[in-house]
Scaffold this motif. Structure first.
Motif, mmCIF file in Angstrom:
data_model
loop_
_atom_site.group_PDB
_atom_site.id
_atom_site.type_symbol
_atom_site.label_atom_id
_atom_site.label_comp_id
_atom_site.label_asym_id
_atom_site.label_seq_id
_atom_site.Cartn_x
_atom_site.Cartn_y
_atom_site.Cartn_z
ATOM 1 N N UNK A 180 0.882 -1.223 -0.034
ATOM 2 C CA UNK A 180 -0.079 0.065 0.039
ATOM 3 C C UNK A 180 0.678 1.470 0.124
ATOM 4 N N UNK A 181 2.150 1.233 0.316
ATOM 5 C CA UNK A 181 3.030 2.312 0.190
ATOM 6 C C UNK A 181 3.745 2.516 -1.058
ATOM 7 N N UNK A 182 3.676 1.497 -2.071
ATOM 8 C CA UNK A 182 4.540 1.377 -3.210
ATOM 9 C C UNK A 182 4.343 2.912 -4.062
ATOM 10 N N UNK A 183 3.307 3.290 -4.156
ATOM 11 C CA UNK A 183 3.082 4.622 -4.847
ATOM 12 C C UNK A 183 3.479 6.024 -4.070
ATOM 13 N N UNK B 228 10.896 -0.087 5.926
ATOM 14 C CA UNK B 228 10.500 0.867 4.845
ATOM 15 C C UNK B 228 11.423 1.598 4.401
ATOM 16 N N UNK B 229 11.486 3.099 4.220
ATOM 17 C CA UNK B 229 12.629 3.650 3.718
ATOM 18 C C UNK B 229 13.933 4.136 4.431
ATOM 19 N N UNK B 230 13.932 3.753 5.661
ATOM 20 C CA UNK B 230 15.090 3.570 6.474
ATOM 21 C C UNK B 230 15.281 4.632 7.466
ATOM 22 N N UNK C 61 6.370 6.263 -2.078
ATOM 23 C CA UNK C 61 7.620 6.293 -1.608
ATOM 24 C C UNK C 61 8.372 7.823 -1.580
ATOM 25 N N UNK C 62 8.246 8.420 -2.447
ATOM 26 C CA UNK C 62 8.953 9.850 -2.617
ATOM 27 C C UNK C 62 8.357 10.736 -1.586
ATOM 28 N N UNK C 63 7.086 10.634 -1.420
ATOM 29 C CA UNK C 63 6.412 11.565 -0.280
ATOM 30 C C UNK C 63 6.920 11.068 0.946
ATOM 31 N N UNK C 64 6.931 9.878 1.274
ATOM 32 C CA UNK C 64 7.438 9.191 2.324
ATOM 33 C C UNK C 64 8.935 9.436 2.949
ATOM 34 N N UNK D 74 10.124 -0.954 -3.699
ATOM 35 C CA UNK D 74 10.491 0.398 -3.803
ATOM 36 C C UNK D 74 10.834 1.142 -2.450
ATOM 37 N N UNK D 75 10.308 0.598 -1.311
ATOM 38 C CA UNK D 75 10.927 1.420 -0.200
ATOM 39 C C UNK D 75 12.331 0.834 0.297
ATOM 40 N N UNK D 76 12.470 -0.313 -0.009
ATOM 41 C CA UNK D 76 13.668 -0.886 0.361
ATOM 42 C C UNK D 76 14.875 -0.321 -0.656
ATOM 43 N N UNK D 77 14.503 -0.214 -1.728
ATOM 44 C CA UNK D 77 15.536 0.420 -2.712
ATOM 45 C C UNK D 77 15.609 1.953 -2.366
#
Length: 256
Positions: free
Chosen positions: A10-13, A51-53, A15-18, A74-77
């Motif tokens: 649910x967070x794949x799209x 998530x994004x770290x 990521x940039x905002x996250x 996407x979050x891991x990347x």
């Protein structure tokens, strides 16, 4: 994980905002772990649902070795792009219930802003498996304050009116009785810390859109939500900023 809410997708799209707009974690939380529980940079940390770290970075900045376990590619990347130059950081494509880490290989398991998405009984078994016998588990959230200022109360009302499944997600956050029961006899206690962000309107918009229950562009609720957000900001801002306030809460224990 809970399939009906598609927690790994649910967070794949978003990521940039996250990456840009989600809050970090206060250094006071790490200091509390060190002073209260003897956590130190010799400990190996597994950040589950990393998530994004954001939570990984808190420990990296403190000198720790961190393995970030995250199933969402996407979050891991994004975490790898942000933190991958640090030789003490690595990522694993894994789940809370199947981390891919070795038995008794970590000193501290932390789940920050992720535990409510886990199959909690299965995650407990997995955490037991990967923790060393003397290891510690910690569950943390940045919990947005719902009352106390006109902005906070207006923002909560906005989410209830426009959020896609906001109530279902909000009700999943754990409280002390739930976490005490999850830890069982190993429960050691909780810490609570003031935290917050000072956001201009663009950052507030990004913070909202980092939430999985915020309707995206194309959803008929999106434009009315953005209009309401603009009105709320204009009504509550001081010096073109609003204060987005949190209680950072952490629960700790062993897993006998």
């Amino acid at each position: 994980m809970t399939a009906d809410l598609k927690s790994t997708e649910r967070f794949s799209d978003r990521v940039a905002d996250y990456v840009r707009y989600r809050p970090d974690y206060p250094v006071a939380m790490l200091e509390w772990l060190q002073q209260t529980h003897g956590v130190n940079p010799h400990w190996r940390v597994a950040d589950i649902g990393a998530g994004t770290g954001i939570s990984s970075k808190l420990f990296l900045d403190g000198g720790y070795r961190v393995t970030a376990v995250e199933p969402n590619e996407p979050m891991r990347k994004a975490a790898e792009q942000w933190l991958g130059d640090n030789e003490r950081f690595q990522t694993v494509d894994g789940h809370a219930t199947a981390t891919g880490l070795d038995d008794a290989s970590v000193d501290l398991v932390i789940a920050a802003q992720a535990f409510h998405w886990f199959d909690q009984a299965a995650a407990r078994r997995e955490f037991q498996r990967i923790l060393k016998p003397s290891g510690l588990a910690a569950i943390a959230w940045n919990s947005r304050r719902l009352v106390g200022t006109p902005f906070l109360e207006g923002y909560e009302a906005l989410l209830k009116e426009y959020g896609t499944d906001y109530t279902s997600v909000a009700e999943r956050y754990g409280d002390e009785p739930q976490l005490r029961a999850w830890f069982g006899g190993g429960y050691l206690g909780m810490g609570r810390f003031d935290h917050g962000q000072q956001l201009d309107f663009d950052a507030l918009r990004g913070r909202l859109m980092s939430s999985s229950y915020a309707p995206r562009i194309g959803d008929p609720r999106h434009e009315p939500m953005m209009h309401a957000l603009r009105e709320l900001f204009d009504r509550c801002a001081a010096d073109d900023r609003i204060s987005f306030d949190y209680d950072t809460v952490i629960y700790t224990g062993t897993l006998p």
